[in-house]
Write a protein that holds these residues in place. Sequence first.
Motif, PDB file in Angstrom:
ATOM      1  N   LEU A  74       0.842  -1.195   0.000  1.00 36.71           N
ATOM      2  CA  LEU A  74       0.000   0.000   0.000  1.00 36.71           C
ATOM      3  C   LEU A  74       0.878   1.247   0.000  1.00 36.71           C
ATOM      4  O   LEU A  74       0.444   2.323   0.405  1.00 36.71           O
ATOM      5  CB  LEU A  74      -0.923  -0.010   1.215  1.00 36.71           C
ATOM      6  N   GLN A  75       2.093   1.082  -0.452  1.00 33.75           N
ATOM      7  CA  GLN A  75       3.046   2.188  -0.465  1.00 33.75           C
ATOM      8  C   GLN A  75       2.520   3.355  -1.300  1.00 33.75           C
ATOM      9  O   GLN A  75       2.073   3.185  -2.425  1.00 33.75           O
ATOM     10  CB  GLN A  75       4.389   1.722  -1.029  1.00 33.75           C
ATOM     11  N   LEU A 127       4.020  -6.766   4.309  1.00 39.99           N
ATOM     12  CA  LEU A 127       3.050  -5.674   4.323  1.00 39.99           C
ATOM     13  C   LEU A 127       3.798  -4.352   4.277  1.00 39.99           C
ATOM     14  O   LEU A 127       4.646  -4.081   5.124  1.00 39.99           O
ATOM     15  CB  LEU A 127       2.179  -5.748   5.580  1.00 39.99           C
ATOM     16  N   ASP A 128       3.489  -3.539   3.274  1.00 36.67           N
ATOM     17  CA  ASP A 128       4.134  -2.239   3.119  1.00 36.67           C
ATOM     18  C   ASP A 128       3.087  -1.142   3.304  1.00 36.67           C
ATOM     19  O   ASP A 128       2.189  -0.978   2.488  1.00 36.67           O
ATOM     20  CB  ASP A 128       4.782  -2.125   1.738  1.00 36.67           C
ATOM     21  N   LEU A 129       3.203  -0.401   4.403  1.00 36.06           N
ATOM     22  CA  LEU A 129       2.287   0.689   4.713  1.00 36.06           C
ATOM     23  C   LEU A 129       2.968   2.047   4.543  1.00 36.06           C
ATOM     24  O   LEU A 129       2.451   3.072   5.011  1.00 36.06           O
ATOM     25  CB  LEU A 129       1.763   0.546   6.147  1.00 36.06           C
ATOM     26  N   SER A 130       4.097   2.077   3.884  1.00 34.14           N
ATOM     27  CA  SER A 130       4.892   3.300   3.754  1.00 34.14           C
ATOM     28  C   SER A 130       4.094   4.413   3.087  1.00 34.14           C
ATOM     29  O   SER A 130       3.448   4.207   2.061  1.00 34.14           O
ATOM     30  CB  SER A 130       6.152   3.022   2.940  1.00 34.14           C
ATOM     31  N   GLY A 131       4.148   5.593   3.703  1.00 32.70           N
ATOM     32  CA  GLY A 131       3.516   6.755   3.102  1.00 32.70           C
ATOM     33  C   GLY A 131       2.022   6.822   3.229  1.00 32.70           C
ATOM     34  O   GLY A 131       1.388   7.691   2.625  1.00 32.70           O
ATOM     35  N   THR A 132       1.411   5.931   4.020  1.00 31.75           N
ATOM     36  CA  THR A 132      -0.039   5.973   4.207  1.00 31.75           C
ATOM     37  C   THR A 132      -0.397   6.984   5.295  1.00 31.75           C
ATOM     38  O   THR A 132       0.475   7.524   5.981  1.00 31.75           O
ATOM     39  CB  THR A 132      -0.598   4.598   4.587  1.00 31.75           C
ATOM     40  N   LYS A 133      -1.694   7.220   5.462  1.00 26.06           N
ATOM     41  CA  LYS A 133      -2.182   8.213   6.424  1.00 26.06           C
ATOM     42  C   LYS A 133      -2.700   7.562   7.700  1.00 26.06           C
ATOM     43  O   LYS A 133      -3.387   8.194   8.492  1.00 26.06           O
ATOM     44  CB  LYS A 133      -3.298   9.052   5.769  1.00 26.06           C
ATOM     45  N   LEU A 134      -2.343   6.314   7.922  1.00 21.46           N
ATOM     46  CA  LEU A 134      -2.799   5.618   9.116  1.00 21.46           C
ATOM     47  C   LEU A 134      -2.290   6.328  10.366  1.00 21.46           C
ATOM     48  O   LEU A 134      -1.097   6.610  10.493  1.00 21.46           O
ATOM     49  CB  LEU A 134      -2.298   4.168   9.115  1.00 21.46           C
ATOM     50  N   MET A 142       4.146 -13.167   9.227  1.00 23.04           N
ATOM     51  CA  MET A 142       4.738 -11.916   8.762  1.00 23.04           C
ATOM     52  C   MET A 142       6.259 -11.994   8.728  1.00 23.04           C
ATOM     53  O   MET A 142       6.898 -12.414   9.687  1.00 23.04           O
ATOM     54  CB  MET A 142       4.315 -10.770   9.658  1.00 23.04           C
ATOM     55  N   GLN A 143       6.848 -11.596   7.591  1.00 23.15           N
ATOM     56  CA  GLN A 143       8.294 -11.552   7.433  1.00 23.15           C
ATOM     57  C   GLN A 143       8.809 -10.142   7.185  1.00 23.15           C
ATOM     58  O   GLN A 143       9.955  -9.836   7.470  1.00 23.15           O
ATOM     59  CB  GLN A 143       8.738 -12.450   6.273  1.00 23.15           C
ATOM     60  N   CYS A 144       7.957  -9.275   6.650  1.00 24.49           N
ATOM     61  CA  CYS A 144       8.420  -7.942   6.264  1.00 24.49           C
ATOM     62  C   CYS A 144       7.327  -6.920   6.565  1.00 24.49           C
ATOM     63  O   CYS A 144       6.208  -7.052   6.090  1.00 24.49           O
ATOM     64  CB  CYS A 144       8.770  -7.927   4.779  1.00 24.49           C
ATOM     65  N   LEU A 145       7.672  -5.917   7.364  1.00 24.06           N
ATOM     66  CA  LEU A 145       6.743  -4.841   7.683  1.00 24.06           C
ATOM     67  C   LEU A 145       7.441  -3.511   7.441  1.00 24.06           C
ATOM     68  O   LEU A 145       8.433  -3.190   8.095  1.00 24.06           O
ATOM     69  CB  LEU A 145       6.281  -4.932   9.141  1.00 24.06           C
ATOM     70  N   ASP A 146       6.932  -2.717   6.481  1.00 21.40           N
ATOM     71  CA  ASP A 146       7.515  -1.416   6.158  1.00 21.40           C
ATOM     72  C   ASP A 146       6.608  -0.306   6.665  1.00 21.40           C
ATOM     73  O   ASP A 146       5.426  -0.259   6.332  1.00 21.40           O
ATOM     74  CB  ASP A 146       7.707  -1.272   4.642  1.00 21.40           C
ATOM     75  N   LEU A 147       7.185   0.597   7.455  1.00 23.73           N
ATOM     76  CA  LEU A 147       6.436   1.725   8.023  1.00 23.73           C
ATOM     77  C   LEU A 147       7.138   3.041   7.708  1.00 23.73           C
ATOM     78  O   LEU A 147       7.105   3.979   8.495  1.00 23.73           O
ATOM     79  CB  LEU A 147       6.316   1.553   9.549  1.00 23.73           C
ATOM     80  N   LEU A 148       7.754   3.125   6.548  1.00 12.41           N
ATOM     81  CA  LEU A 148       8.526   4.307   6.197  1.00 12.41           C
ATOM     82  C   LEU A 148       7.611   5.494   5.899  1.00 12.41           C
ATOM     83  O   LEU A 148       6.546   5.351   5.326  1.00 12.41           O
ATOM     84  CB  LEU A 148       9.423   4.017   4.984  1.00 12.41           C
ATOM     85  N   ALA A 149       8.060   6.675   6.303  1.00 14.17           N
ATOM     86  CA  ALA A 149       7.373   7.943   5.994  1.00 14.17           C
ATOM     87  C   ALA A 149       5.909   7.950   6.415  1.00 14.17           C
ATOM     88  O   ALA A 149       5.054   8.493   5.721  1.00 14.17           O
ATOM     89  CB  ALA A 149       7.488   8.251   4.503  1.00 14.17           C
ATOM     90  N   MET A 150       5.630   7.359   7.581  1.00 12.16           N
ATOM     91  CA  MET A 150       4.265   7.384   8.119  1.00 12.16           C
ATOM     92  C   MET A 150       4.159   8.534   9.117  1.00 12.16           C
ATOM     93  O   MET A 150       4.250   8.350  10.327  1.00 12.16           O
ATOM     94  CB  MET A 150       3.913   6.039   8.756  1.00 12.16           C
ATOM     95  N   GLU A 151       3.961   9.736   8.595  1.00 14.69           N
ATOM     96  CA  GLU A 151       4.009  10.946   9.398  1.00 14.69           C
ATOM     97  C   GLU A 151       2.833  11.073  10.359  1.00 14.69           C
ATOM     98  O   GLU A 151       2.902  11.825  11.330  1.00 14.69           O
ATOM     99  CB  GLU A 151       4.067  12.165   8.483  1.00 14.69           C
ATOM    100  N   HIS A 152       1.750  10.349  10.101  1.00 16.34           N
ATOM    101  CA  HIS A 152       0.546  10.508  10.916  1.00 16.34           C
ATOM    102  C   HIS A 152       0.428   9.442  11.999  1.00 16.34           C
ATOM    103  O   HIS A 152      -0.497   9.502  12.814  1.00 16.34           O
ATOM    104  CB  HIS A 152      -0.705  10.461  10.029  1.00 16.34           C
TER     105      HIS A 152
END
Length: 410
Positions: A173-174, A194-201, A214-224
């Motif tokens: 969902l990058q 799961l890639d949540l990078s850049g989302t508004k969560l 789960m093997q990979c979780l990306d939370l990059l640039a999640m400013e919110h």
Amino acid sequence: MEESSGGQYHMDMNSHVRKVIGSRTFLVKNNLDAEEACQRISLSHNQVQTFQFSSPNCPLLSTLLLNDNDRLQEIPDSFFKNMTRLRVLDLSSTSITSLPSSISCLCELQLLKLQSCHKLEGLPTFLKYMRKLEILDLHQTALTKMLEASFYNMQSLRRLDISGACNLRRLSLQGCRSLMTLANLDKLSKLEALDLSGTKLEVLPHQIFSLTSMQCLDLLAMEHLKTGGRKDRYGRFKRNQFLYQHIYTQSEQSLSYERGLEVCGGNNSLDGVRGVLSMAKFFHLYGNASIMALSNLGMEMDNLKECWIEKCHQLELLFVGRMADIDAAVCLENLRVSDLAKLITVRRGKLGRGGFACLKHIYLECCPKLINFFSSSIRLQNLELVEIKFCCRLEKVFEEDSEVGQNAFP
């Protein structure tokens, strides 16, 4: 449902559909007989099996409901070709096995409901190019042949329920910068990445912590991102590869670790990642503008083997000792610190002698206010390499302690 003149009907819509349509009610037609001026059509609960027209001419149509027609198995490939203004499409509870290619013509589509389409095997790749899509509902839709799903850079997508995808391994969902709701993640029992990078969560869905594959979780640039919600349920997290490598020219390449976490950006305290960090073996924090001490994330870093901290300009120290019998970073082997404008020292206060006992490699770069590395000596029996660059105010790397003395180093 209320009857009106001409045998037509009005029906109430659920809240999500009403927001897109812009009205609490809409007109129901009982056929698709080339109604060129028609804007809203419903064929719900009509036992529809086939369509008289393979490409009905409905250029003004904004809403089309075909839900609850369990005999509908196939939609003609060119069916949506002349519906370019369609904003709402409901195909829930039909027996379709695939979506027609003409759905790519729906550039204005904002809501797509595919709930309980039990025979739908997968989604077309071109779905991610529907830039105005806001709501995608795949609840209880198995998508048995879909192992990977990418909604990369769908900037309007704000609500997604893909919980029925029983075989889904990877979900990206990058760049979905409007995404605020990700429903029923706990149903994706086979999800590995799961890639949540850049989302508004704003809240990290607590169901993530129950995904044991789960093997990979990306939370990059999640400013919110503010909080993780429930903190009493955490599952295993694994990570086989990382995004940042070869930053230090003379350092060894980072090993692959079973569990890891990377966090990029943000202006918050990252309470939502504490549960993941407590089990991580690799941690990379990049560009956080709030944290003043790494210990603020909690002392639950017993499994941490490698730690990279970069461009966190409010960070003044990494570890704070509050009790002499507490061991800090007992498994830590590699510590890499770079571009921390306010860092004064790495550790302050007394900790147990087991702290940093496994430390092998230390890398310091561009820390202009760093005065000393440790405020007191510790036992560094496994230390192999210390690399320091551009730390102009550094006075002492290790301060001698009479109690430890020469036994502090190998």
